[in-house]
Scaffold this motif. Structure first.
Motif, PDB file in Angstrom:
ATOM      1  N   ASP A  30       1.950 -24.895  36.480  1.00 21.74           N
ATOM      2  CA  ASP A  30       2.556 -24.538  35.201  1.00 21.74           C
ATOM      3  C   ASP A  30       4.075 -24.442  35.290  1.00 21.74           C
ATOM      4  O   ASP A  30       4.734 -24.144  34.292  1.00 21.74           O
ATOM      5  N   ALA A  32       7.950 -25.196  35.281  1.00 14.43           N
ATOM      6  CA  ALA A  32       8.894 -26.117  34.648  1.00 14.43           C
ATOM      7  C   ALA A  32      10.249 -25.926  35.321  1.00 14.43           C
ATOM      8  O   ALA A  32      10.693 -24.789  35.515  1.00 14.43           O
ATOM      9  N   ILE A  43       5.334 -22.007  32.402  1.00 15.77           N
ATOM     10  CA  ILE A  43       4.876 -22.224  31.017  1.00 15.77           C
ATOM     11  C   ILE A  43       3.354 -22.273  31.039  1.00 15.77           C
ATOM     12  O   ILE A  43       2.761 -23.256  31.493  1.00 15.77           O
ATOM     13  N   LYS A  46       0.905 -25.507  30.793  1.00 13.13           N
ATOM     14  CA  LYS A  46       1.618 -26.782  30.954  1.00 13.13           C
ATOM     15  C   LYS A  46       0.896 -27.717  31.923  1.00 13.13           C
ATOM     16  O   LYS A  46       0.766 -28.921  31.674  1.00 13.13           O
ATOM     17  N   ASN A  50      -0.433 -31.553  31.154  1.00 15.23           N
ATOM     18  CA  ASN A  50       0.061 -32.712  31.904  1.00 15.23           C
ATOM     19  C   ASN A  50      -1.063 -33.417  32.649  1.00 15.23           C
ATOM     20  O   ASN A  50      -1.071 -34.652  32.764  1.00 15.23           O
ATOM     21  N   ASP A 200       6.684 -34.508  31.145  1.00 14.44           N
ATOM     22  CA  ASP A 200       7.622 -34.099  32.197  1.00 14.44           C
ATOM     23  C   ASP A 200       8.467 -35.271  32.673  1.00 14.44           C
ATOM     24  O   ASP A 200       9.588 -35.077  33.138  1.00 14.44           O
ATOM     25  N   LYS A 215      10.671 -32.561  28.128  1.00 17.57           N
ATOM     26  CA  LYS A 215      11.230 -31.457  28.909  1.00 17.57           C
ATOM     27  C   LYS A 215      12.646 -31.087  28.493  1.00 17.57           C
ATOM     28  O   LYS A 215      13.157 -30.031  28.884  1.00 17.57           O
ATOM     29  N   SER A 226       5.612 -25.533  25.349  1.00 22.03           N
ATOM     30  CA  SER A 226       4.166 -25.706  25.241  1.00 22.03           C
ATOM     31  C   SER A 226       3.777 -26.277  23.882  1.00 22.03           C
ATOM     32  O   SER A 226       2.861 -27.109  23.786  1.00 22.03           O
ATOM     33  N   TYR A 229       4.618 -30.132  23.972  1.00 19.78           N
ATOM     34  CA  TYR A 229       3.648 -30.897  24.751  1.00 19.78           C
ATOM     35  C   TYR A 229       2.297 -30.949  24.037  1.00 19.78           C
ATOM     36  O   TYR A 229       1.607 -31.976  24.043  1.00 19.78           O
ATOM     37  N   THR A 246      -1.445 -23.664  23.591  1.00 19.52           N
ATOM     38  CA  THR A 246      -1.236 -22.831  24.753  1.00 19.52           C
ATOM     39  C   THR A 246      -0.261 -21.731  24.407  1.00 19.52           C
ATOM     40  O   THR A 246       0.458 -21.801  23.418  1.00 19.52           O
TER      41      THR A 246
END
Length: 253
Positions: A30, A32, A43, A46, A50, A200, A215, A226, A229, A246
């Protein structure tokens, strides 16, 4: 359960020894990071997003004949991938001037480029991943001329696929980076796409509003990463449009 052997830990992923020969388990964290890890946060969710999106993109690439390391997703955070010998370069494809290119060349961010431009960056955190030329790559034996040609061909095919896919859901693919690895089949070597493809590793802008969905939201504090994404995942159909989002970021000091 036997303790797994960790092979490598990066800023956003951990690689573990796989259950089958020449495989690895890729775990999505998670975390970042930005500005060469000077900025860091956790995050929540995340890594899950991904993992699912990278699975989606890699599966689509396989379906059109672009070789990559993805084998199958194992769970919400992990996927089984093929072990490769990573070439120590990041291959960046730019369709629109943004980020370091816009600053370096004094261009207005958002300027459409006349053609996709490919750049190579040496994977070295201590040096800040400097941009290198094909002459550097060959002189220092990071890759051969044939490798360079193959990396360019792979990157352009990924760009064609990703650009069309994103355009279909109202997103502009500004730029992205991939990593490439060598696999050996007997005496024969070939190059395949490795690592991940996710927000990312891409710059993604909403076509209508210009809103950033990558990002850069975290880099420049433009909102909730979040949510950005999750919006990309929903548009692609990776998440249901009425699904729960999320939770927000938890900063790590």
């Amino acid at each position: 359960m036997a303790r797994r052997r960790m092979i490598y830990e990066g800023k956003a992923k951990i690689l573990y020894e796989g259950p089958e020969p020449d495989t690895l388990i890729q775990y999505f964290k998670d975390d970042a990071t930005a500005f060469n890890a000077e900025k860091h946060a956790v995050i929540e969710g995340k890594g899950v997003l991904n993992n699912r999106m990278s699975e989606f993109f890699m599966t689509g690439l396989s379906q059109i004949g672009v070789p990559n390391h993805f084998i199958r997703r194992l769970n919400m955070r992990e996927q089984l991938v093929r072990m490769v010998e990573i070439i120590p370069l990041e291959v960046v494809v730019r369709n629109v001037a943004a980020g370091s290119m816009a600053k370096r060349l004094g261009m207005n961010e958002g300027t459409e480029l006349p053609r996709p431009i490919i750049e190579f960056y040496l994977k070295d955190d201590a040096l800040g991943d400097p941009m290198v030329t094909e002459e550097h790559i060959i002189a220092f034996n990071w890759a051969s001329q044939q490798d360079i040609d193959d990396m360019i061909a792979l990157a352009l095919r990924v760009n064609d696929y990703m650009s069309g896919l994103m355009y279909g859901v109202g997103i502009k693919l500004v730029d992205f980076k991939i990593e490439v690895g060598r696999v050996f089949e007997g005496d024969f070597q070939r190059l395949i796409v490795a690592d991940e493809i996710s927000p990312d590793s891409c710059r993604l802008w909403d076509i209508q509003s210009g809103r950033k969905l990558d990002k850069d939201v975290f880099r420049h504090e433009l909102g909730d990463l979040s949510e950005a994404y999750t919006e990309v995942a929903r548009r692609l159909g990776v998440l249901p449009r009425n699904g729960a989002t999320t939770k927000g970021p938890k900063l790590v000091q």
